[in-house]
Scaffold this active site. Structure first.
Site, PDB file in Angstrom:
ATOM      1  CG  HIS A 176      -4.026 -16.837  12.351  1.00 42.03           C
ATOM      2  ND1 HIS A 176      -3.034 -15.960  11.866  1.00 42.03           N
ATOM      3  CD2 HIS A 176      -4.845 -17.143  11.569  1.00 42.03           C
ATOM      4  CE1 HIS A 176      -3.659 -15.725  10.498  1.00 42.03           C
ATOM      5  NE2 HIS A 176      -4.525 -16.520  10.263  1.00 42.03           N
ATOM      6  CG  PHE A 213      -3.205 -14.569   1.871  1.00 44.72           C
ATOM      7  CD1 PHE A 213      -4.570 -15.348   2.326  1.00 44.72           C
ATOM      8  CD2 PHE A 213      -2.161 -15.153   2.303  1.00 44.72           C
ATOM      9  CE1 PHE A 213      -4.681 -16.253   3.035  1.00 44.72           C
ATOM     10  CE2 PHE A 213      -2.156 -16.304   3.192  1.00 44.72           C
ATOM     11  CZ  PHE A 213      -3.497 -16.905   3.412  1.00 44.72           C
ATOM     12  N   GLY A 214      -5.700 -11.719   1.985  1.00 43.74           N
ATOM     13  CA  GLY A 214      -7.021 -11.942   2.484  1.00 43.74           C
ATOM     14  C   GLY A 214      -7.151 -10.539   3.481  1.00 43.74           C
ATOM     15  CE1 TYR A 215     -12.058  -9.596   5.524  1.00 46.27           C
ATOM     16  CE2 TYR A 215     -11.380 -11.942   5.958  1.00 46.27           C
ATOM     17  CZ  TYR A 215     -12.451 -10.985   5.533  1.00 46.27           C
ATOM     18  OH  TYR A 215     -13.646 -11.437   5.066  1.00 46.27           O
ATOM     19  CG  ASN A 242      -6.222 -19.600  -0.190  1.00 49.61           C
ATOM     20  OD1 ASN A 242      -5.297 -19.297  -0.981  1.00 49.61           O
ATOM     21  ND2 ASN A 242      -7.048 -18.845   0.757  1.00 49.61           N
ATOM     22  N   PRO A 243      -4.415 -21.272  -3.104  1.00 50.69           N
ATOM     23  CG  PRO A 243      -3.953 -20.125  -4.980  1.00 50.69           C
ATOM     24  CD  PRO A 243      -5.148 -20.668  -4.102  1.00 50.69           C
ATOM     25  CG  ASP A 270     -12.631 -22.484   9.154  1.00 47.11           C
ATOM     26  OD1 ASP A 270     -12.719 -22.439   8.118  1.00 47.11           O
ATOM     27  OD2 ASP A 270     -13.424 -22.122   9.913  1.00 47.11           O
ATOM     28  CB  THR A 306      -6.536 -25.506   1.418  1.00 46.24           C
ATOM     29  OG1 THR A 306      -7.072 -24.220   1.125  1.00 46.24           O
ATOM     30  CG2 THR A 306      -5.188 -25.331   1.079  1.00 46.24           C
TER      31      THR A 306
END
Length: 202
Positions: free
Chosen positions: A179, A151-153, A12-13, A72, A10
């Site tokens: 998850h 992070f993210g959502y 993405n850090p 993913d 990835t």
């Protein structure tokens, strides 16, 4: 348990950091694509999380002899026909997650069902085999609640058993139920069995 060298495929850090937290306590040496000097950014054209995880792991594996794992992951919002799903990272590409989270809330304004689920598929690729491990986590979409974690959502993903969003949940607590945490534990169980079997054959 014999030390394993694993490359996380990835760029993405945040994801690299979360994986290193997940592998704490295991005899595993985790490195990122950047740390390995690998440039890998294949087109994620799969229709499922499993498809895309395998695409990423296979591509990175071309550049190293080490075990590669790639995931993913994304969020599926049930009232929106499980959108954004595999497009979670590419939804409103170029915009911040703050903007994405506000947009999702806008899309749900007239919906009674606010339920959602996080999904993660982790692909394991080595010389010998390919495996995929899947984990899910159920939650509810809320107005963005910014916090020091996640992070993210995560600011809009409310986990009812904890009575808070993932953005307010300590990393160790999140990893117990997330998850990615669930999928990683399945991976680790597999790795333990694999190493024990190899040791017996020596």
């Amino acid at each position: 348990m014999k030390t394993l060298d694993i490359v996380i495929a990835t760029n993405n850090p945040n994801k690299v950091r979360e994986y290193k937290e997940l592998f704490e306590g295991y005899d595993v040496n985790v490195t990122s694509l950047k740390e390995e000097g690998i440039v890998s950014s294949p087109e994620e054209g799969g229709t499922t999380f499993t498809d895309n995880a395998l695409i990423k792991a296979r591509d990175a594996r071309k550049y190293t002899s080490k075990i590669v794992i790639a995931d993913d992951s994304g969020i599926c919002i049930h009232a929106l026909s499980n959108f954004p799903g595999v497009y979670s990272a590419r939804f409103m590409e170029g915009h911040s997650y703050e903007e994405k989270n506000l947009k999702i809330n806008e899309m749900l304004q007239d919906k009674d069902d606010k339920s959602a689920s996080y999904h993660c598929a982790i692909a394991f690729v080595s010389d010998e085999e390919e495996k995929v491990f899947v984990g899910t986590c159920e939650g509810v979409i809320v107005s963005p609640v910014e916090g020091p974690y996640g992070f993210g959502y995560d600011p809009i993903f409310y986990f009812e058993p904890y009575n808070k969003t993932f953005s307010l949940t300590l990393p160790d607590d999140k990893n117990k139920v997330s998850h990615r945490g669930k999928a990683t534990r399945l991976l680790m169980e597999y790795l333990k069995q694999k190493i024990e079997k190899n040791e017996k054959m020596k």
